[in-house]
Design a protein around this motif. Sequence first.
Motif: not given
Length: 165
Positions: A18-19, A25-29, A33-37, A61-65
């Motif tokens: 699940l997580l 999600i964190i990148e998108d939030q 702008h950078h994540f969309r690029r 994103h795996a490292e962020i999580g």
Amino acid sequence: MYRREFEEPGELAYIVGLLHNIGIIIEDQFLHHHFRRVLEYAARLKRDLRDLERAFLGYTHAEIGAAVFKDWALPGNISKAIGAKYHPDQADSRYARLPGSLYVADAACQQWGFRFAEFQSFNKQMFVTQREALGIQAKALEHIMDEVEHALHQLESAGWFLGEP
């Protein structure tokens, strides 16, 4: 999968499943702008999301999580499994089943076309190696994926998913 294949309750596997993409999600939030690029380039160049995250953002994103869950003091095997999701073969043997299961599930979902594909192509040898290390027969995985497809169709029929934009 966990309950049937390993005869274990699988709570940690469900939590990891699940997580594991919370970093997206964190990148998108917070870096919208950078994540969309990054997403646009991934689609246009047909490159893996993680490669472009690393190139544009300096991390995946795996490292962020993994960092978030470590900071939140969740059990270490959760953050370690999420951090090792792209390289389960390098995971500590004490918790190798979680990242291996995550890799197999992600790759199977991509192969069956069930979700957002963060890989343009997954490592098929890693997929087979991890599936075999977990002791999951190819036929058993096909059966599991048939059940996933059925469940997704039920959710769609119930109105949970919108059509393509």
